[in-house]
Design a protein around this motif. Structure first.
Motif, PDB file in Angstrom:
ATOM      1  N   ARG A   1       0.834  -1.213   0.000  1.00 51.62           N
ATOM      2  CA  ARG A   1       0.000   0.000   0.000  1.00 51.62           C
ATOM      3  C   ARG A   1       0.868   1.261   0.000  1.00 51.62           C
ATOM      4  O   ARG A   1       0.606   2.219  -0.713  1.00 51.62           O
ATOM      5  CB  ARG A   1      -0.925   0.002   1.232  1.00 51.62           C
ATOM      6  CG  ARG A   1      -2.274  -0.640   0.969  1.00 51.62           C
ATOM      7  CD  ARG A   1      -3.212  -0.418   2.148  1.00 51.62           C
ATOM      8  NE  ARG A   1      -2.850  -1.277   3.265  1.00 51.62           N
ATOM      9  CZ  ARG A   1      -3.261  -2.536   3.405  1.00 51.62           C
ATOM     10  NH1 ARG A   1      -4.064  -3.066   2.510  1.00 51.62           N
ATOM     11  NH2 ARG A   1      -2.894  -3.267   4.427  1.00 51.62           N
TER      12      ARG A   1
ATOM     13  N   SER B   1      -6.905   0.794  -3.152  1.00 49.68           N
ATOM     14  CA  SER B   1      -7.916  -0.090  -3.744  1.00 49.68           C
ATOM     15  C   SER B   1      -7.384  -0.804  -4.982  1.00 49.68           C
ATOM     16  O   SER B   1      -7.944  -1.806  -5.424  1.00 49.68           O
ATOM     17  CB  SER B   1      -9.156   0.722  -4.121  1.00 49.68           C
ATOM     18  OG  SER B   1      -8.814   1.704  -5.078  1.00 49.68           O
TER      19      SER B   1
ATOM     20  N   ASN C   1      -6.847  -4.622  -5.102  1.00 50.41           N
ATOM     21  CA  ASN C   1      -7.910  -5.597  -5.373  1.00 50.41           C
ATOM     22  C   ASN C   1      -8.166  -5.802  -6.858  1.00 50.41           C
ATOM     23  O   ASN C   1      -8.973  -6.639  -7.227  1.00 50.41           O
ATOM     24  CB  ASN C   1      -9.209  -5.147  -4.713  1.00 50.41           C
ATOM     25  CG  ASN C   1      -9.078  -5.168  -3.214  1.00 50.41           C
ATOM     26  OD1 ASN C   1      -8.436  -6.071  -2.668  1.00 50.41           O
ATOM     27  ND2 ASN C   1      -9.635  -4.177  -2.549  1.00 50.41           N
TER      28      ASN C   1
END
Lengths: 448, 282
Positions: free
Chosen positions: B153, B164, B167
């Motif tokens: 991240r 995000s 994902n």
């Protein structure tokens, strides 16, 4: 697990299963103590076989099994409970969840969780028992059994109905939804015709079930045929998910028969098969959607290797207005394996507004693997919309090179790509199944 | 503290250095990190030679710029250094003093050499999180997936990418800019000794250039040698290069400092073409 005294007259025991007489079937049924109606279904199957032409792909395999081997397999499974448990664990079933239905015997593994689960199911009015038991105890079985898998449907189904033994009966009353999947493991523990289990599932209005069945062998077998059957009836608003995982060792010929009838409106049925090792596999799962606005999915993921020969002929029939469904096939073919896929979607006249979609994707690993895809969509209804798409691909050098830049060897990269390829189907399956699929793919591609 | 090393032979010295000194201070380099000796590259299929003998020694962490017009052989050289099967390589390529020309691409990567590709491949059905978790565990010795994803991240953030993105399927359906940035984050995740960046600035908007420059800076901060291939000087406004190599027609025609970048900005590559001709190019 004592035998049931199914001793049959010595004379004529060495004939192949394809040469059984009417008397053999009558005696087989009597010894099992079945009600008359079951015997009649077996005899209908027998008559159908007499009157329809031999099919090499089916009869050829059953000819190699004698009646003696078949009966002995039912009477004396060579498998011990611990072997069965071990085999189940290899399919990813956790020990605390094991409930094994083996040729009609329910193996009682003394564990609290299974007992608690069974007690809970009973309190909700769920029936979960063996078919051998169910045909005797539950009158309602007669209204369903062998009506989806009608003995005159085709030759394979006829053999199954004539020779079926064991398997589970699952009945969910109106509105009962089971949060956890129920799981069954079918194990061929001996040479010859290994399994003819019959699974019958009935879901009343609004019921919901996820049934997972695993099929395997504890040891590599010299020769075995799996002729299991599954039929299910899904009423209005009910949802049925069936996941079958097949991973056989040795020379096993996998030729199950499956059919789901969606009777009710706004219902859903899904047949998923996860196919790994077998010598040959010849499957033709069918779903018939009779309920208005109901939906269905037939999907398969497979990793075929060695000299495996696989033929898949799923058939989805949309009978009702606004019925819809899809047929998905995602397979990886490696080594010298050969896959033939003949998927079919039909919209019957009157299925106004029906929608059907078929997608077949094949990933070829290696130069000698082969694959044939022949999708068919047939519409008798002009206001139905059927479509299909197909792709065949290989993993390009550039993809492997790119992944090598990240430090992944060719084997690791292939394994990741294959997992990713299966993912659109796998990620919707229960977590246990996902983990198991990954393990089997890992074993097949990385060797550990 | 004074360390006295009795040097028996070079190999022993290198090994001692790698084992003792380098573990004490990551900045210590015992050998030249990437060395190219008279590296010639031809296309296997046609036999056509596209790089005509390049020699370079990149000795300390920093930014090494390779500039040149399209077709100068920059990308081919970078891919040949990584061991792409399309190229035949003559000469020697050493990483940390070891000849790597016989190694597979994956083995080169595992030894700390990687390339930010101009065309990252899509990996359908595999999430960014899975790719990053695997890389971070392997290259940074992180054991827990949670920790690996935390770092992932953070790396995405360095490039202005939202968490995000973890994902999403790897590179699938991403815009050109997203691909470039994700590719750089991937290289960062590997904490390479040597990072070859093949035009990380092409197709990136002005806003994002600064983020690309940040990532390059972070690579250097973490001790990487960065070889930055570009044919436009824009990105270089944000960076301080250690050395600038100018390639033309498969040859290095000039080595120098930032003044070469300015010259290319002002004059284009005409002078480089002349130098290449005098070096024997057609």
């Amino acid at each position: 697990m004592a035998g049931r005294g199914l001793s049959v007259k010595e004379a004529g025991m060495d004939k192949p299963l394809t040469d059984l007489s009417r008397d053999d079937i009558v005696e087989f049924s009597r010894k099992r103590g079945e009600p008359e109606w079951v015997m009649r279904r077996r005899l209908e199957a027998y008559e159908y076989l007499k009157s329809s032409p031999r099919e090499p792909l089916i009869d050829g395999l059953l000819e190699k099994v004698t009646y003696r081997v078949f009966i002995e397999g039912l009477e004396n499974p060579i498998l011990s409970v611990s072997e069965a448990v071990e085999a189940a664990r290899r399919l990813g079933v956790r020990p605390e969840e094991i409930e094994i239905i083996y040729s009609g015997f329910s193996v009682d593994i003394d564990n609290v969780m299974v007992k608690t689960t069974l007690k809970y199911l009973k309190s909700r009015g769920v029936v979960f028992t063996s078919m051998d038991d169910a045909v005797k105890r539950y009158p309602l079985v007669k209204d369903y059994a062998f009506r989806g898998l009608n003995p005159t449907l085709n030759r394979k189904t006829a053999y199954h109905v004539m020779l079926w033994s064991g398997g589970p009966f699952i009945y969910l009353p109106r509105g009962v939804r089971l949060p956890q999947p129920l799981q069954g493991v079918f194990i061929i523990g001996r040479e010859g015709l290994g399994q003819t289990e019959h699974t019958l599932i009935v879901l009343e209005n609004g019921a919901e079930l996820h049934w997972i069945e695993g099929c395997t062998t504890p040891i590599a077998l010299r020769y075995a045929v799996h002729l299991g059957g599954l039929e299910a009836f899904v009423m209005s608003g009910a949802k049925l998910y069936v996941t079958s995982i097949n991973n056989w060792l040795g020379e096993v010929h996998h030729m199950p028969v499956k059919r789901v009838i969606v009777r009710g409106k706004q219902a859903y049925a899904e047949l998923t098969s996860v196919a790994f090792r077998s010598t040959t596999s010849n499957t033709a799962p069918r779903i018939d959607v009779y309920g208005e606005g109901s939906k269905a999915t037939i999907q398969n993921i497979g990793l075929y290797q060695g000299e495996q020969r696989v033929r898949g002929s799923p058939l989805l029939t949309l009978h009702a207005p606004r019925a819809s469904g899809q047929v998905l096939n995602r397979t990886v073919v490696k080594d010298e394996a050969f896959e033939e896929f003949y998927g079919r979607i039909r919209a019957v006249k009157g299925a106004v507004g029906a929608v059907g979609y078929m997608s077949c994707n094949t990933l070829m690993l290696g130069e000698r693997a082969r694959s044939i895809t022949v999708p068919a969509v047939e519409s008798e209804e002009k206001n139905a919309e059927l479509s299909h798409e197909a792709s065949v691909g290989r993993i390009s050098y550039n993809k492997l090179y790119y992944m090598a830049l990240m430090g992944f060897s060719e084997e690791e990269a292939t394994w990741m790509v294959v997992n990713g390829f299966f993912n659109p189907v796998v990620h919707k399956l229960p977590l246990d199944v996902q983990v198991e699929v990954r393990k089997i793919v890992e074993l097949a591609l990385l060797g550990h | 503290m004074i360390l006295v090393l009795i040097v028996v032979d070079e190999e022993v010295f290198i090994n001692m250095c790698l084992h003792y000194l380098a573990s004490l201070a990551p900045q210590v380099r015992c050998v030249d990190l990437l060395e190219l000796y008279d590296v010639k590259v031809s296309v296997k299929e046609t036999g056509r030679r596209i790089v005509h003998g390049v020699t370079a020694r990149l000795t300390k962490p920093g930014i090494y710029i390779v500039m040149g017009p399209n077709g100068a052989g920059k990308s081919s050289l970078a891919n040949a250094v990584m061991g792409h099967e399309a190229y035949r390589v003559e000469g020697r390529i050493l990483l940390d003093g070891q000849d790597i020309t016989g190694l597979s691409t994956a083995e080169r990567a595992l030894r700390g050499l990687t390339l930010a590709s101009q065309n990252p491949e899509e990996i359908e059905g595999v999430r960014v999180s899975e790719v990053f978790a695997r890389i971070i565990k392997r290259f940074r010795g992180v054991e827990s997936t949670a920790e690996a994803l935390g770092l992932a991240r953070e790396l995405l953030e360095t490039l202005g990418l939202p968490a995000s993105m973890l994902n999403r399927e790897y590179m699938v359906g991403m815009s050109g800019g997203e691909r470039k940035k994700l590719e750089l984050a991937r290289v960062l995740a590997q904490k390479p000794k040597v990072a070859l960046l093949d035009e990380p600035d092409s197709g990136v908007d002005v806003e994002s250039l600064r983020l690309v420059a940040n990532a390059v800076g972070r690579l250097v901060d973490e001790g990487s040698i960065v070889v930055l291939i570009t044919h436009q000087p824009r990105l270089l406004h944000y960076l301080e290069p250690s050395e600038v190599y100018v390639m033309y027609n498969g040859r290095v025609v000039a080595v120098g400092g930032y003044e070469l970048v300015e010259r290319i900005e002002n004059e284009g590559y005409g002078w480089a073409a002349q130098l290449a001709r005098s070096a024997g190019a057609p």
